[in-house]
Scaffold this motif. Structure first.
Motif, mmCIF file in Angstrom:
data_model
loop_
_atom_site.group_PDB
_atom_site.id
_atom_site.type_symbol
_atom_site.label_atom_id
_atom_site.label_comp_id
_atom_site.label_asym_id
_atom_site.label_seq_id
_atom_site.Cartn_x
_atom_site.Cartn_y
_atom_site.Cartn_z
ATOM 1 N N MET A 291 -11.246 -58.847 -40.723
ATOM 2 C CA MET A 291 -10.501 -57.674 -41.204
ATOM 3 C C MET A 291 -11.428 -56.471 -41.377
ATOM 4 N N LEU A 292 -10.895 -55.312 -41.186
ATOM 5 C CA LEU A 292 -11.694 -54.096 -41.362
ATOM 6 C C LEU A 292 -11.556 -53.619 -42.812
ATOM 7 N N ALA A 293 -12.642 -53.073 -43.333
ATOM 8 C CA ALA A 293 -12.608 -52.487 -44.674
ATOM 9 C C ALA A 293 -13.253 -51.104 -44.610
ATOM 10 N N LEU A 294 -12.708 -50.191 -45.384
ATOM 11 C CA LEU A 294 -13.241 -48.824 -45.438
ATOM 12 C C LEU A 294 -14.055 -48.667 -46.722
ATOM 13 N N GLY A 295 -15.308 -48.261 -46.571
ATOM 14 C CA GLY A 295 -16.162 -48.001 -47.728
ATOM 15 C C GLY A 295 -16.414 -46.503 -47.852
ATOM 16 N N ILE A 296 -16.311 -45.991 -49.070
ATOM 17 C CA ILE A 296 -16.441 -44.541 -49.292
ATOM 18 C C ILE A 296 -17.518 -44.289 -50.344
ATOM 19 N N ASP A 297 -18.424 -43.383 -50.026
ATOM 20 C CA ASP A 297 -19.482 -43.006 -50.962
ATOM 21 C C ASP A 297 -19.214 -41.564 -51.390
ATOM 22 N N VAL A 298 -18.786 -41.400 -52.622
ATOM 23 C CA VAL A 298 -18.392 -40.064 -53.104
ATOM 24 C C VAL A 298 -19.599 -39.371 -53.732
ATOM 25 N N GLY A 299 -19.954 -38.215 -53.192
ATOM 26 C CA GLY A 299 -21.018 -37.414 -53.781
ATOM 27 C C GLY A 299 -20.435 -36.109 -54.318
ATOM 28 N N THR B 115 -21.081 -33.027 -53.390
ATOM 29 C CA THR B 115 -20.808 -32.003 -52.381
ATOM 30 C C THR B 115 -20.342 -32.573 -51.040
ATOM 31 N N ASN B 116 -20.532 -33.853 -50.827
ATOM 32 C CA ASN B 116 -19.948 -34.445 -49.618
ATOM 33 C C ASN B 116 -19.569 -35.900 -49.857
ATOM 34 N N ILE B 117 -18.616 -36.335 -49.022
ATOM 35 C CA ILE B 117 -18.069 -37.685 -49.169
ATOM 36 C C ILE B 117 -18.266 -38.382 -47.834
ATOM 37 N N ARG B 118 -18.816 -39.596 -47.872
ATOM 38 C CA ARG B 118 -19.045 -40.323 -46.614
ATOM 39 C C ARG B 118 -18.134 -41.530 -46.520
ATOM 40 N N PHE B 119 -17.605 -41.724 -45.311
ATOM 41 C CA PHE B 119 -16.630 -42.784 -45.060
ATOM 42 C C PHE B 119 -17.198 -43.704 -43.987
ATOM 43 N N GLY B 120 -17.108 -45.010 -44.194
ATOM 44 C CA GLY B 120 -17.579 -45.961 -43.191
ATOM 45 C C GLY B 120 -16.568 -47.084 -42.999
ATOM 46 N N VAL B 121 -16.201 -47.337 -41.737
ATOM 47 C CA VAL B 121 -15.311 -48.467 -41.445
ATOM 48 C C VAL B 121 -16.196 -49.645 -41.046
ATOM 49 N N ILE C 136 -7.853 -34.766 -51.698
ATOM 50 C CA ILE C 136 -9.002 -34.677 -50.775
ATOM 51 C C ILE C 136 -9.300 -36.061 -50.185
ATOM 52 N N LEU C 137 -9.343 -37.073 -51.033
ATOM 53 C CA LEU C 137 -9.685 -38.421 -50.547
ATOM 54 C C LEU C 137 -8.571 -39.007 -49.685
ATOM 55 N N SER C 138 -7.334 -38.919 -50.161
ATOM 56 C CA SER C 138 -6.255 -39.598 -49.432
ATOM 57 C C SER C 138 -6.014 -38.952 -48.071
ATOM 58 N N SER C 139 -6.152 -37.626 -47.960
ATOM 59 C CA SER C 139 -5.926 -36.957 -46.656
ATOM 60 C C SER C 139 -6.881 -37.506 -45.612
ATOM 61 N N GLU C 140 -8.151 -37.645 -46.011
ATOM 62 C CA GLU C 140 -9.146 -38.130 -45.051
ATOM 63 C C GLU C 140 -8.942 -39.623 -44.757
ATOM 64 N N ILE C 141 -8.630 -40.385 -45.789
ATOM 65 C CA ILE C 141 -8.429 -41.833 -45.582
ATOM 66 C C ILE C 141 -7.262 -42.073 -44.619
#
Ligand SMILES: [Zn+2]
Length: 308
Positions: free
Chosen positions: A1-9, A11-17, A52-57
């Protein structure tokens, strides 16, 4: 299964699948959350962060529709039971907000939230093939965060404040810290601590990165600022090791780019402060995950919690 990990900073937010430990897609969103949360009501701040988070997710899920869980590494204290944000020093307005619950409702997916340094600790633990004895993580960035995995689980404490290693006092009556105390380790060992040490010596305001370049070219005050950082970090780690007696220690975060400036002084001070019999028992490694450990840990925690 794929999981999305998010690192919230801030000034920027990083997303990794992630497919297993494998990062198959990554993206970065420039979003000044600190700005979005400043001078607005608590409701507006919460709404802005969810939006902000949900739009990108949603965009990422459109590309990877088999994502089954979302994990967030968040810069703040997270309540160990409710998973509400207790407080986020750089994102005021989000205190006691249930970001996890709100996002889970909007996305209709299981969402996990954890303190960002704890998520990075869990990511490093996975990358180290889950050592039986656990792992201590220290992240040197603008501040200093920490995380602990023991018995296969992230240990966040009874109130969500475990491993606040940056606030171990290493200098009685030392520099004033944002936590209200004086002489906390992060006032010396973080990027802002190094900048402060250099400013105190030269009255020049430079970044930790600029100071590292000066140190490489032989600038005495710059070298001294990094030696002070190394000593502070080693003092705190020796205390942590004496309490926990865990072999695997990983140091990560942006400051590790300047590790060659700190390495020798760090080792000398660590050995001096440790109980002699423990000196060979602590293995300190510098993270090789660059800046992906937080995303990986968040994704792995999301997967773990969604399959319970
Ligand atoms: Zn402090």
């Amino acid at each position: 299964m794929l999981a999305l990990g998010i690192d919230v900073g801030g000034t920027n937010i990083r997303f990794g699948v992630f497919d297993g430990h494998q990062l198959i897609h990554t993206s970065r969103l420039e979003a000044n959350l600190s700005q979005a949360c400043r001078d607005v009501s608590a409701d507006s701040a919460a709404f802005a962060v969810v939006h902000i988070l949900s739009s990108e997710i949603v965009k990422i899920i459109e590309k990877h529709p088999t994502i089954q869980a979302v994990g967030i590494g968040f810069p703040g204290f997270i309540h160990p039971d409710s998973k509400n944000i207790i407080q986020s020093p750089n994102l005021p307005g989000l205190s006691y907000f249930d970001l996890r619950g709100e996002l889970s409702t909007v996305l209709n997916l299981p969402v996990t939230i954890e303190n960002d340094a704890n998520a990075a600790a869990y990511g490093e633990y996975c990358l180290a093939d889950k050592p039986e004895g656990g792992l201590i993580y220290l992240g040197l960035g603008t501040g200093v965060g920490g995380g602990l995995v023991v018995g296969g689980k992230l240990y966040t404490g009874q109130h969500g404040f475990a491993m606040e290693a940056g606030h171990i006092i290493i200098e009685p009556n030392g520099r004033q810290c944002g936590c209200g105390n004086k002489g906390c380790m992060e006032q010396y060992a973080s990027a802002s601590g190094v900048a402060m040490s250099y400013f105190n010596a030269t009255q020049q305001r430079l970044s930790a990165h600029q100071i590292a370049e000066l140190a490489d070219s032989g600038d005495k005050a710059a070298i001294e600022a990094y030696l002070l950082a190394a000593n502070a970090l080693a003092q705190a780690l020796a205390s942590i090791a004496k309490v926990l007696d865990i072999k695997n220690v990983v140091i990560g975060g942006g400051m590790t780019a300047a590790w060659p400036l700190m390495q020798q002084a760090f080792k000398t001070r660590l050995d001096a402060d440790l109980i002699p019999a423990l000196r060979d028992g602590i293995q300190v490694k510098i993270s090789t995950a660059e800046d992906t450990a937080g995303m990986l840990g968040a994704a792995m925690l999301a997967r773990k919690h969604s399959t319970l």
